[in-house]
Design a protein around this motif. Structure first.
Motif, PDB file in Angstrom:
ATOM      1  N   TYR A   1      71.553  45.575  42.981  1.00 54.90           N
ATOM      2  CA  TYR A   1      71.953  46.502  44.044  1.00 54.90           C
ATOM      3  C   TYR A   1      72.199  47.901  43.488  1.00 54.90           C
TER       4      TYR A   1
ATOM      5  N   CYS B   1      69.880  47.209  56.045  1.00 50.73           N
ATOM      6  CA  CYS B   1      71.158  46.507  56.194  1.00 50.73           C
ATOM      7  C   CYS B   1      72.013  47.244  57.230  1.00 50.73           C
TER       8      CYS B   1
ATOM      9  N   CYS C   1      74.956  49.115  55.048  1.00 48.51           N
ATOM     10  CA  CYS C   1      74.719  50.164  54.058  1.00 48.51           C
ATOM     11  C   CYS C   1      73.348  50.799  54.132  1.00 48.51           C
TER      12      CYS C   1
ATOM     13  N   CYS D   1      73.099  42.859  54.140  1.00 48.40           N
ATOM     14  CA  CYS D   1      72.521  42.488  52.850  1.00 48.40           C
ATOM     15  C   CYS D   1      73.497  41.637  52.022  1.00 48.40           C
TER      16      CYS D   1
ATOM     17  N   CYS E   1      76.538  43.484  50.591  1.00 48.74           N
ATOM     18  CA  CYS E   1      77.599  43.807  51.546  1.00 48.74           C
ATOM     19  C   CYS E   1      78.354  42.545  51.975  1.00 48.74           C
TER      20      CYS E   1
HETATM   21 ZN   LIG Z   1      74.282  46.330  52.622  1.00 50.41          ZN
END
Ligand SMILES: [Zn+2]
Ligand code: SF4
Ligand SMILES: [Zn+2]
Ligand SMILES: [Zn+2]
Lengths: 313, 89
Positions: free
Chosen positions: A143, A285, A288, A297, A300
């Motif tokens: 990420y 997502c 985010c 996602c 998150c």
């Molecule tokens: Zn996310």
């Protein structure tokens, strides 16, 4: 023992190529393998801005060193996981390398400190979300790596995965017939959607031993000790098994992985297929905005769970 | 090519001491797991790895700060590092 190409003393014997080389000829051999990897998979050009994921270990620091030496524009990202002495020491190694080597190329280091940004180290986060540390770590690194690449406009992200890593992963995937993963096991994954940066593995033609030898010869000071969480990993077991086979018949790892790649390439552009599939499956997502196949996602979801657990705990 | 590498040469991991005479031995550092041992020389790199039951593909042998190939003869005065090159990630 003498170098096969010139008369200088050899520093390394490589049974898989049936050759012994001196320092200079070995260095040239390594550079040639990287150039071949970059060219044959159209990884990047000298115009592209590359973001290298560095851990302080031999593979990632060597990759960064080679890319700069070959004239590429390569910056790096280090993710500080907050794993005690291991993180402290590996961060020092990365910082020292940046100051002593990368600075001369005007290359930059980005650092993401998990403890500072996410409020807890990776082991504590893993406990909060009831997942194994390495899985949590994988989600975190992927990420943050992608986020920095996209936010800072890098054209491509590069990791230090080597032939042993890829052969071991292939063995694992084949043993469990993880065909979805097999499709994705290429040294180059194109950017998908707007949100996922292109990913490459320029060291996939070199063994761990060759990369470590390059690091020793070029005095790249890396962290030899492993992350304490790696103990007993499946990957290590696969690597040991492959190295035992390699001792019996040199070239096994090379043939195993590179033949797989050849077959995959013939099976018509697998990478295009993946990009197409991803394009159909992925959307931003809800939280985010980074690409995901679920509504929110996995990063998150993980962080929401961690925050929830921290508040109730 | 030294005379010492004839047929029956055996490498003991602990130097044998005959009364007060203690044989010098080379210091060997093995990484992952970290281990310091003494091995009497001279011995070839290849032989040393075999005695310690280490796969050549998984290690580099470093004398001082120079890489050495598997036919190199190591002496008692040498300081040796056998570095594991396998990572778990
Ligand atoms: Zn996310
Ligand atoms: S061993 Fe696990 S925790 Fe350590 S760096 Fe690798 S994935 Fe992360
Ligand atoms: Zn040479
Ligand atoms: Zn030479």
């Amino acid at each position: 023992m003498r170098c096969r190409k010139c008369t200088h003393p050899a520093v390394i014997k490589m049974p898989r190529h049936n050759i012994s080389l001196c320092k200079d000829c070995f260095t040239e051999f390594v550079h040639t393998q990287v150039r071949r990897a970059v060219k044959s998979h159209r990884m990047f050009t000298t115009d592209d801005r590359i973001l290298v994921a560095v851990s302080g270990g031999k593979d990632s620091l060597t990759l960064w060193a080679i890319l700069m030496k070959l004239g590429y524009r390569a910056d790096a990202l280090y993710v500080d996981l907050g794993i005690g002495d291991y993180s402290i020491l590996s961060r020092q190694k990365v910082q020292r390398f940046t100051d002593t080597v990368a600075a001369a190329y005007q290359a930059n280091l980005h650092v993401h400190t998990v403890e500072q940004e996410q409020g807890a180290g990776i082991r504590e986060l893993a406990t909060l979300v009831h997942r194994p540390t390495c899985a949590t770590c994988g989600t975190m690194k992927r990420y943050q790596f992608n986020r920095v690449a996209v936010e800072q406009d890098y054209d491509v992200m590069a990791t230090g995965h080597n032939l042993d890593d890829e052969a071991a992963r292939l063995l694992g995937n084949v043993l469990h017939w993880q065909t979805d993963y097999l499709d994705k096991q290429t040294p180059m994954l194109p950017a998908s959607l707007d949100g996922f940066a292109k990913k490459v593995k320029p060291l996939y033609r070199l063994t761990e031993r060759e990369i470590a030898a390059y690091a020793v010869i070029h005095q790249i000071d890396y962290i030899v000790d492993e992350c304490p969480m790696a103990k007993g990993s499946k990957m290590l077991a696969y690597k040991h098994a492959l190295n035992r086979l390699e001792a019996e018949s040199p070239g096994t790892k090379h043939t195993f992985y590179l033949t797989f790649l050849d077959r995959q390439a013939k099976q018509q552009e697998a990478t295009e297929k993946i990009a197409e599939q991803d394009r159909q499956r992925l959307h931003p997502c809800a939280t985010c905005g980074q690409p995901t196949s679920t509504e929110i996602c996995s990063y998150c979801q993980m962080m929401a769970k961690a925050v929830g657990a921290a508040q109730h705990g | 090519m030294t005379a010492a590498s004839n047929g029956s040469s055996t490498v003991h991991c602990k130097p044998a001491s005959h009364g007060l005479m203690i044989r010098p031995a080379m210091k060997v550092l093995v990484t992952n797991p970290h281990q310091e041992i003494e091995v009497p020389g001279p011995t070839r790199v290849q032989q040393l790895l075999k005695r310690l039951d280490l796969t050549p593909e998984a290690y580099l042998v470093i004398r001082g700060d120079e890489l050495v190939t598997d036919d190199t003869v190591l002496e008692d005065s040498d300081s040796i590092e056998i570095r594991s090159v396998i990572s778990g990630g």
